[in-house]
Design a protein around this motif. Structure first.
Motif, PDB file in Angstrom:
ATOM      1  N   LEU A  18       0.672  -1.197  -0.010  1.00  0.00           N
ATOM      2  CA  LEU A  18       0.026  -0.025  -0.140  1.00  0.00           C
ATOM      3  C   LEU A  18       0.930   1.218   0.006  1.00  0.00           C
ATOM      4  O   LEU A  18       0.551   2.267  -0.760  1.00  0.00           O
ATOM      5  N   SER A  19       1.924   1.237   0.850  1.00  0.00           N
ATOM      6  CA  SER A  19       2.640   2.396   0.842  1.00  0.00           C
ATOM      7  C   SER A  19       3.488   2.733  -0.355  1.00  0.00           C
ATOM      8  O   SER A  19       3.582   3.828  -1.000  1.00  0.00           O
ATOM      9  N   ASP A  20       3.692   1.563  -1.119  1.00  0.00           N
ATOM     10  CA  ASP A  20       4.471   1.664  -2.507  1.00  0.00           C
ATOM     11  C   ASP A  20       3.442   2.408  -3.398  1.00  0.00           C
ATOM     12  O   ASP A  20       3.857   2.990  -4.441  1.00  0.00           O
ATOM     13  N   LEU A  21       2.284   1.801  -3.365  1.00  0.00           N
ATOM     14  CA  LEU A  21       1.254   2.270  -4.251  1.00  0.00           C
ATOM     15  C   LEU A  21       1.045   3.837  -4.093  1.00  0.00           C
ATOM     16  O   LEU A  21       0.443   4.490  -4.810  1.00  0.00           O
ATOM     17  N   GLN A  22       1.167   4.382  -3.072  1.00  0.00           N
ATOM     18  CA  GLN A  22       0.948   5.794  -2.718  1.00  0.00           C
ATOM     19  C   GLN A  22       2.076   6.747  -3.477  1.00  0.00           C
ATOM     20  O   GLN A  22       2.019   7.765  -3.668  1.00  0.00           O
ATOM     21  N   ASP A  23       3.236   5.998  -3.915  1.00  0.00           N
ATOM     22  CA  ASP A  23       4.328   6.854  -4.578  1.00  0.00           C
ATOM     23  C   ASP A  23       4.191   6.922  -6.042  1.00  0.00           C
ATOM     24  O   ASP A  23       3.160   6.413  -6.608  1.00  0.00           O
ATOM     25  N   THR A  24       4.510   8.041  -6.593  1.00  0.00           N
ATOM     26  CA  THR A  24       4.555   8.582  -7.982  1.00  0.00           C
ATOM     27  C   THR A  24       5.882   7.878  -8.544  1.00  0.00           C
ATOM     28  O   THR A  24       6.996   8.122  -7.805  1.00  0.00           O
ATOM     29  N   ILE A  25       5.868   7.185  -9.653  1.00  0.00           N
ATOM     30  CA  ILE A  25       6.873   6.603 -10.182  1.00  0.00           C
ATOM     31  C   ILE A  25       7.265   6.998 -11.332  1.00  0.00           C
ATOM     32  O   ILE A  25       6.400   7.624 -12.033  1.00  0.00           O
ATOM     33  N   VAL A  26       8.432   7.199 -11.930  1.00  0.00           N
ATOM     34  CA  VAL A  26       8.929   7.562 -13.023  1.00  0.00           C
ATOM     35  C   VAL A  26       9.726   6.624 -13.797  1.00  0.00           C
ATOM     36  O   VAL A  26      10.675   6.049 -13.083  1.00  0.00           O
ATOM     37  N   ALA A  27      10.112   6.616 -15.104  1.00  0.00           N
ATOM     38  CA  ALA A  27      11.080   5.824 -15.687  1.00  0.00           C
ATOM     39  C   ALA A  27      10.920   6.354 -17.423  1.00  0.00           C
ATOM     40  O   ALA A  27       9.885   6.842 -17.767  1.00  0.00           O
ATOM     41  N   LEU A  28      12.024   5.840 -18.029  1.00  0.00           N
ATOM     42  CA  LEU A  28      11.948   6.050 -19.368  1.00  0.00           C
ATOM     43  C   LEU A  28      11.430   4.844 -19.955  1.00  0.00           C
ATOM     44  O   LEU A  28      11.434   3.593 -19.573  1.00  0.00           O
ATOM     45  N   ALA A  29      10.453   5.218 -20.881  1.00  0.00           N
ATOM     46  CA  ALA A  29       9.493   4.302 -21.541  1.00  0.00           C
ATOM     47  C   ALA A  29       9.972   3.748 -22.694  1.00  0.00           C
ATOM     48  O   ALA A  29       9.367   2.824 -23.204  1.00  0.00           O
ATOM     49  N   THR A  30      10.814   4.410 -23.367  1.00  0.00           N
ATOM     50  CA  THR A  30      11.345   3.992 -24.575  1.00  0.00           C
ATOM     51  C   THR A  30      12.963   3.354 -24.412  1.00  0.00           C
ATOM     52  O   THR A  30      13.562   3.784 -23.296  1.00  0.00           O
ATOM     53  N   PRO A  31      13.428   2.558 -25.355  1.00  0.00           N
ATOM     54  CA  PRO A  31      14.811   2.359 -25.050  1.00  0.00           C
ATOM     55  C   PRO A  31      15.730   3.034 -24.905  1.00  0.00           C
ATOM     56  O   PRO A  31      15.818   4.197 -25.524  1.00  0.00           O
ATOM     57  N   PRO A  32      16.664   2.794 -24.069  1.00  0.00           N
ATOM     58  CA  PRO A  32      17.870   3.814 -23.833  1.00  0.00           C
ATOM     59  C   PRO A  32      18.750   3.907 -25.073  1.00  0.00           C
ATOM     60  O   PRO A  32      18.769   3.067 -25.805  1.00  0.00           O
ATOM     61  N   GLY A  33      19.389   4.888 -25.219  1.00  0.00           N
ATOM     62  CA  GLY A  33      20.333   5.379 -26.366  1.00  0.00           C
ATOM     63  C   GLY A  33      19.734   6.351 -26.968  1.00  0.00           C
ATOM     64  O   GLY A  33      18.650   7.107 -26.689  1.00  0.00           O
TER      65      GLY A  33
END
Length: 474
Positions: A18-33
């Motif tokens: 539950l605590s993790d689900l309260q976080d806002t997450i971010v990441a690169l959605a396209t391949p690196p490079g």
């Protein structure tokens, strides 16, 4: 009561996470490079508000869902320095619950410089987001009820699809084809189980609400459908992982020439000198949407004074043993014969192909009982016949990807346990077991049906393994 517990959908470790689900997450959605465009994804209740902190343009929190907005990414003010423009971007917002994850989601499409994209991610983290874990976006979609577990696994299969058949099969599962089939089976079993439970409540009155003949018909239908799903796994595994094909034969039989002809390119070195191929060469070939992994092996002969060649021969035999299909290539001009005693153990997966048909006047007789393929690999004559033989041996008939095809080993294992439960139910019915004993096996079958889609408790380690295989941005 059993039925109430069964039809209530819950997801294991929801409270733990539950605590993790309260976080806002971010990441690169396209391949690196380096690329023309890179996409950064944020998800969480605060995703839009966080993006507003470093996006210069329209105030995103005031905009409608499913809208795109042009603006600039601004670096935060540090040490009295003025704001600095990082990039010009297009930001797309999706408001809960109408998003992939079921949460507020922001996708930032910026220029594909690794430095720029990393800087935007750092700005997101500085504004209150955290870096996403592998598969966490899809995991949230599962936990928020946007996808069931089978559909979530199909997402990973779709990303990894390397042939049309794999893509179509994964897409059918993602659309819920497999899940719908299981739901129908599970609903039928639940309805009968409810009547069995009702009988137990009135056990003192000796009443029977569940028609045993109808139940036997239901179980027979379940057995038939589960059996078909189990049988489809061989095909599904071939579609998902490809089919390994070892090309074996004596030195100078033309194995490397055949590999080149199948690939329609000069991949392997070809020479009249025996023993040119010392190690295996592997390449992939797509035949009618199915991926075949071709393995060109060292020529096999009884004796060689060359230690390296002997190692290659041993490796050839190992590859033949492990391969799904063996192409035994025979040189028609070789008068010494072509039999390998050890190959007889793999007769069922062996296709014998006679090469250099252009150099002989007559070819051996062929019959329906002993079909033989003749070709000239050098002139690339008869190659399509070999491709068709490979496809027929691996698949048998044209693939209908609209049908449910099991591609996942976890699903196959659960289906096997369901079949065991069905067999136990049939045995219990034949032995006139009372309803309270029948419900034990009914519950077991329902459990494994629900485990496939995540409708019942799924072990935390299993979920960790499933989502841990995803890329970070998915």
């Amino acid at each position: 009561m059993f039925i109430a517990g069964t039809i209530t959908i819950f997801y294991f470790y929801r409270m733990n996470r539950l605590s993790d689900l309260q976080d806002t997450i971010v990441a690169l959605a396209t391949p690196p490079g380096v690329g023309a465009i890179g996409v950064i994804r944020l998800s969480g209740n605060e995703a839009i508000d966080i993006a507003d902190k470093f996006f210069s343009g329209k105030k995103l929190s005031n905009q409608e869902s499913h809208t795109a907005h042009f603006g600039r990414i601004i670096s935060p003010i540090e040490g009295g320095r003025r704001e600095e423009v990082i990039d010009e971007v297009v930001v797309t917002i999706y408001k809960a619950p109408k998003s992939y994850t079921g949460e507020n989601t922001v996708e930032i499409s910026g220029h594909g410089s690794p430095y720029i994209l990393q800087t935007i991610i750092e700005a997101s983290i500085a504004a209150g987001a955290r870096l996403a874990k592998p598969g966490e976006f899809t995991q949230r979609a599962f936990l928020n009820g946007k996808l069931d577990l089978a559909q979530a696994e199909a997402v990973a299969d779709l990303i990894a699809a390397n042939s049309k058949a794999a893509q179509q099969t994964a897409l059918n599962q993602l659309r819920g084809g497999f899940s719908n089939d299981l739901k129908l089976l599970r609903d039928e079993l639940i309805n009968f189980a409810a009547l069995i439970e009702l009988e137990l409540d009135f056990s003192d009155e000796d009443v029977e609400f569940a028609d045993r003949k109808k139940f036997m018909s239901l179980i027979s239908n379940l057995r038939y459908q589960i059996s078909n799903l189990l049988d489809s796994f061989k095909l599904g595994n071939a579609i998902k992982n490809g089919i390994s094909v070892a090309i074996i034969g004596k030195p100078n039989a033309g194995k490397s020439t055949l590999l080149n002809a199948l690939l329609n390119e000069e991949r392997a070195i070809v020479s009249d000198i025996a023993g040119t191929t010392r190690d295996t060469i592997e390449e992939t070939l797509n035949i009618n949407g199915v991926l075949f992994r071709l393995i060109d092996t060292a020529g096999i002969r009884d004796h060689s004074s060359d230690h390296i060649e002997n190692l290659g021969i041993e490796r050839s035999k190992q590859n033949a043993e492990k391969a799904d299909i063996i192409i035994h290539l025979v040189d028609l001009t070789d008068k010494e014969g072509y039999e390998f005693d050890w190959l007889r153990s793999y007769e069922l997966k062996t296709i014998t192909v006679f090469n250099k048909a252009d150099l002989v006047n007559e070819t051996p007789d062929t019959t329906p009982q002993t079909p033989r393929l003749f070709l000239s690999a050098k002139k690339r004559e008869g190659i399509e016949l070999v491709k068709q033989a490979l496809y027929n041996r691996a698949i048998g008939e044209e693939i209908n990807t609209e049908n449910t095809i099991v591609t996942n080993a976890r699903h196959h294992e659960a289906l096997q346990k369901i079949m065991e439960s069905i067999e136990a139910i049939e045995a219990g019915m034949a032995g006139n077991l009372s309803g309270d004993f029948l419900t034990i096996d009914i519950r077991r079958a329902l459990h494994y049906l629900g485990e496939i889609t995540g409708q019942v408790e799924v072990d935390r380690d299993i979920l960790g393994t499933i989502f841990g295989k995803f890329c970070i941005g998915k």
